[in-house]
Design a protein around this motif. Structure first.
Motif, PDB file in Angstrom:
ATOM      1  N   ARG A 184      27.396  37.047  35.353  1.00 14.89           N
ATOM      2  CA  ARG A 184      28.809  37.017  34.998  1.00 14.89           C
ATOM      3  C   ARG A 184      29.513  38.301  35.434  1.00 14.89           C
ATOM      4  O   ARG A 184      30.623  38.266  35.989  1.00 14.89           O
ATOM      5  CB  ARG A 184      28.946  36.822  33.490  1.00 14.89           C
ATOM      6  CG  ARG A 184      30.384  36.872  32.985  1.00 14.89           C
ATOM      7  CD  ARG A 184      30.434  36.947  31.467  1.00 14.89           C
ATOM      8  NE  ARG A 184      31.797  37.093  30.978  1.00 14.89           N
ATOM      9  CZ  ARG A 184      32.584  36.084  30.631  1.00 14.89           C
ATOM     10  NH1 ARG A 184      32.139  34.853  30.709  1.00 14.89           N
ATOM     11  NH2 ARG A 184      33.806  36.310  30.206  1.00 14.89           N
ATOM     12  N   ALA A 191      32.164  25.709  29.229  1.00 12.73           N
ATOM     13  CA  ALA A 191      32.350  26.850  30.105  1.00 12.73           C
ATOM     14  C   ALA A 191      33.557  27.676  29.675  1.00 12.73           C
ATOM     15  O   ALA A 191      34.501  27.168  29.079  1.00 12.73           O
ATOM     16  CB  ALA A 191      32.536  26.391  31.551  1.00 12.73           C
ATOM     17  N   GLN A 225      37.275  30.797  37.965  1.00 10.27           N
ATOM     18  CA  GLN A 225      35.835  30.835  37.746  1.00 10.27           C
ATOM     19  C   GLN A 225      35.534  30.154  36.419  1.00 10.27           C
ATOM     20  O   GLN A 225      36.212  30.410  35.422  1.00 10.27           O
ATOM     21  CB  GLN A 225      35.328  32.279  37.693  1.00 10.27           C
ATOM     22  CG  GLN A 225      35.405  33.023  38.991  1.00 10.27           C
ATOM     23  CD  GLN A 225      34.836  34.439  38.878  1.00 10.27           C
ATOM     24  OE1 GLN A 225      34.472  34.895  37.786  1.00 10.27           O
ATOM     25  NE2 GLN A 225      34.747  35.125  40.005  1.00 10.27           N
ATOM     26  N   ASN A 226      34.515  29.301  36.406  1.00 14.94           N
ATOM     27  CA  ASN A 226      34.064  28.643  35.179  1.00 14.94           C
ATOM     28  C   ASN A 226      32.631  29.079  34.911  1.00 14.94           C
ATOM     29  O   ASN A 226      31.714  28.703  35.644  1.00 14.94           O
ATOM     30  CB  ASN A 226      34.139  27.128  35.340  1.00 14.94           C
ATOM     31  CG  ASN A 226      35.561  26.636  35.522  1.00 14.94           C
ATOM     32  OD1 ASN A 226      36.267  26.350  34.562  1.00 14.94           O
ATOM     33  ND2 ASN A 226      36.007  26.533  36.786  1.00 14.94           N
ATOM     34  N   HIS A 227      32.464  29.897  33.879  1.00 19.29           N
ATOM     35  CA  HIS A 227      31.150  30.444  33.527  1.00 19.29           C
ATOM     36  C   HIS A 227      30.510  29.526  32.486  1.00 19.29           C
ATOM     37  O   HIS A 227      30.979  29.456  31.338  1.00 19.29           O
ATOM     38  CB  HIS A 227      31.301  31.857  32.978  1.00 19.29           C
ATOM     39  CG  HIS A 227      31.819  32.844  33.983  1.00 19.29           C
ATOM     40  ND1 HIS A 227      31.013  33.801  34.550  1.00 19.29           N
ATOM     41  CD2 HIS A 227      33.052  33.002  34.538  1.00 19.29           C
ATOM     42  CE1 HIS A 227      31.729  34.518  35.402  1.00 19.29           C
ATOM     43  NE2 HIS A 227      32.970  34.060  35.417  1.00 19.29           N
ATOM     44  N   TRP A 257      29.908  38.411  39.369  1.00 23.06           N
ATOM     45  CA  TRP A 257      30.815  37.375  39.867  1.00 23.06           C
ATOM     46  C   TRP A 257      32.264  37.658  39.474  1.00 23.06           C
ATOM     47  O   TRP A 257      33.184  37.478  40.277  1.00 23.06           O
ATOM     48  CB  TRP A 257      30.356  36.012  39.329  1.00 23.06           C
ATOM     49  CG  TRP A 257      31.137  34.842  39.842  1.00 23.06           C
ATOM     50  CD1 TRP A 257      31.863  34.750  41.007  1.00 23.06           C
ATOM     51  CD2 TRP A 257      31.261  33.561  39.211  1.00 23.06           C
ATOM     52  NE1 TRP A 257      32.429  33.513  41.125  1.00 23.06           N
ATOM     53  CE2 TRP A 257      32.074  32.764  40.045  1.00 23.06           C
ATOM     54  CE3 TRP A 257      30.746  33.028  38.030  1.00 23.06           C
ATOM     55  CZ2 TRP A 257      32.403  31.439  39.716  1.00 23.06           C
ATOM     56  CZ3 TRP A 257      31.070  31.708  37.700  1.00 23.06           C
ATOM     57  CH2 TRP A 257      31.881  30.922  38.543  1.00 23.06           C
ATOM     58  N   SER A 258      32.485  38.118  38.255  1.00 27.39           N
ATOM     59  CA  SER A 258      33.847  38.289  37.756  1.00 27.39           C
ATOM     60  C   SER A 258      34.490  39.607  38.188  1.00 27.39           C
ATOM     61  O   SER A 258      35.696  39.798  37.978  1.00 27.39           O
ATOM     62  CB  SER A 258      33.866  38.195  36.222  1.00 27.39           C
ATOM     63  OG  SER A 258      33.112  39.237  35.641  1.00 27.39           O
ATOM     64  N   ARG A 277      22.050  36.072  32.659  1.00 28.01           N
ATOM     65  CA  ARG A 277      23.362  35.433  32.668  1.00 28.01           C
ATOM     66  C   ARG A 277      24.473  36.487  32.563  1.00 28.01           C
ATOM     67  O   ARG A 277      25.532  36.346  33.171  1.00 28.01           O
ATOM     68  CB  ARG A 277      23.468  34.433  31.511  1.00 28.01           C
ATOM     69  CG  ARG A 277      24.696  33.552  31.557  1.00 28.01           C
ATOM     70  CD  ARG A 277      24.644  32.479  30.490  1.00 28.01           C
ATOM     71  NE  ARG A 277      23.558  31.550  30.710  1.00 28.01           N
ATOM     72  CZ  ARG A 277      23.639  30.488  31.507  1.00 28.01           C
ATOM     73  NH1 ARG A 277      24.738  30.243  32.169  1.00 28.01           N
ATOM     74  NH2 ARG A 277      22.604  29.677  31.636  1.00 28.01           N
ATOM     75  N   ASP A 295      25.218  27.268  37.210  1.00 23.48           N
ATOM     76  CA  ASP A 295      25.519  28.323  36.254  1.00 23.48           C
ATOM     77  C   ASP A 295      26.994  28.692  36.290  1.00 23.48           C
ATOM     78  O   ASP A 295      27.494  29.350  35.387  1.00 23.48           O
ATOM     79  CB  ASP A 295      24.685  29.565  36.546  1.00 23.48           C
ATOM     80  CG  ASP A 295      23.196  29.305  36.362  1.00 23.48           C
ATOM     81  OD1 ASP A 295      22.785  29.024  35.225  1.00 23.48           O
ATOM     82  OD2 ASP A 295      22.451  29.357  37.364  1.00 23.48           O
ATOM     83  N   GLY A 296      27.679  28.288  37.349  1.00 17.96           N
ATOM     84  CA  GLY A 296      29.105  28.562  37.476  1.00 17.96           C
ATOM     85  C   GLY A 296      29.764  27.551  38.394  1.00 17.96           C
ATOM     86  O   GLY A 296      29.120  26.994  39.284  1.00 17.96           O
ATOM     87  N   LYS A 323      22.776  31.002  39.665  1.00 18.61           N
ATOM     88  CA  LYS A 323      22.549  32.442  39.636  1.00 18.61           C
ATOM     89  C   LYS A 323      21.218  32.807  40.284  1.00 18.61           C
ATOM     90  O   LYS A 323      20.300  31.990  40.357  1.00 18.61           O
ATOM     91  CB  LYS A 323      22.615  32.982  38.209  1.00 18.61           C
ATOM     92  CG  LYS A 323      21.470  32.578  37.302  1.00 18.61           C
ATOM     93  CD  LYS A 323      21.660  33.181  35.925  1.00 18.61           C
ATOM     94  CE  LYS A 323      20.504  32.828  34.997  1.00 18.61           C
ATOM     95  NZ  LYS A 323      19.235  33.430  35.417  1.00 18.61           N
ATOM     96  N   GLU A 327      36.652  29.813  31.191  1.00 20.89           N
ATOM     97  CA  GLU A 327      37.424  29.922  32.434  1.00 20.89           C
ATOM     98  C   GLU A 327      38.001  31.322  32.576  1.00 20.89           C
ATOM     99  O   GLU A 327      38.562  31.883  31.634  1.00 20.89           O
ATOM    100  CB  GLU A 327      38.560  28.912  32.441  1.00 20.89           C
ATOM    101  CG  GLU A 327      39.447  29.014  33.670  1.00 20.89           C
ATOM    102  CD  GLU A 327      40.723  28.187  33.555  1.00 20.89           C
ATOM    103  OE1 GLU A 327      40.704  27.026  33.981  1.00 20.89           O
ATOM    104  OE2 GLU A 327      41.733  28.718  33.039  1.00 20.89           O
TER     105      GLU A 327
END
Length: 218
Positions: free
Chosen positions: A20, A212, A42-44, A23-24, A16, A60-61, A10, A214
């Motif tokens: 998120r 994470a 995506q895996n956060h 990105w999402s 954070r 971070d992801g 990030k 998903e």
């Protein structure tokens, strides 16, 4: 089915939650148009497992992309959509490094995952079979595990990097994921992970693990 994994860091100073959110939503909407992609997860990363390499990788992801076939991979990364993604990355990222992996087809959605990232030891042979057997054992040991994914970086492959972003000089050779239906089960597995590493310490080093969430984008 070709697959790529990309590790994201990030942007410096970004929370954070803000990472998120961007990105999402904004970034994911652009990525939905990437040619040739059949599945995008995506895996956060929520937390690192204490005592297991926190800080070894600036992650971070984790992006998981599956493509229809080898012919469309380069076309996707050279498309106008990819150009838009590159511009948008600077809004929420400080670092990005990825590469092609040998892995299976896309799995059913796993709401939460325990990820284990590692590199081969310099004096050890790349024993992919041993890693797969170990991952299978984890899948059978942890209560509530939905399945496993074993991703092995293609040897000698060209890495995906950006001129404007930091890159990882040594990304994981191996990325193992164990899926769970809820966060509590994933965290319980994370707490017990150190008891199950003896079988791979002879071949893996720089081991880092984390929990994470998903998100299925495509």
């Amino acid at each position: 089915m070709p697959k790529r994994i990309t590790y994201l860091e990030k942007r410096d100073g970004l929370t954070r939650e803000a990472f998120r959110a961007h990105w999402s939503t904004t970034h994911a909407e652009i990525a939905r148009g990437l040619p040739g992609v059949t599945d995008y997860r995506q895996n956060h990363l929520l937390d690192s497992v204490p005592g297991l390499g926190a800080g070894l990788y600036r992650v971070d992801g984790i992006v998981e992309l599956w493509f229809a076939d080898d012919n469309v991979v380069r076309a996707g990364f050279e498309s106008a959509v990819a150009d838009r993604l590159i511009v948008d990355e600077q809004q929420f990222l400080s670092g990005l490094t990825g590469g092609p992996v040998n892995a299976g087809a896309a799995h059913a959605p796993w709401p939460f995952k325990l990820w284990v990232l590692a590199r081969w030891r310099d004096d050890a042979d790349a024993d992919v079979g041993a890693i797969d057997r170990w991952a299978s054992q984890l899948n059978g040991t942890f209560d509530g595990a939905l399945g496993r994914g074993v991703n092995v970086l293609v040897p000698g492959a060209e890495l995906l990097v950006r001129e404007a972003l930091r890159r990882e000089e040594q990304i994981p050779h191996v990325a193992v994921s164990i899926g769970f239906a809820d966060e509590a089960a994933a965290r319980n597995a994370a707490g017990a992970l150190t008891d199950h590493l003896d079988g791979v310490r002879d071949v893996l080093t720089r081991i880092h693990a984390g929990v994470a969430e998903e998100l299925v984008i495509i």
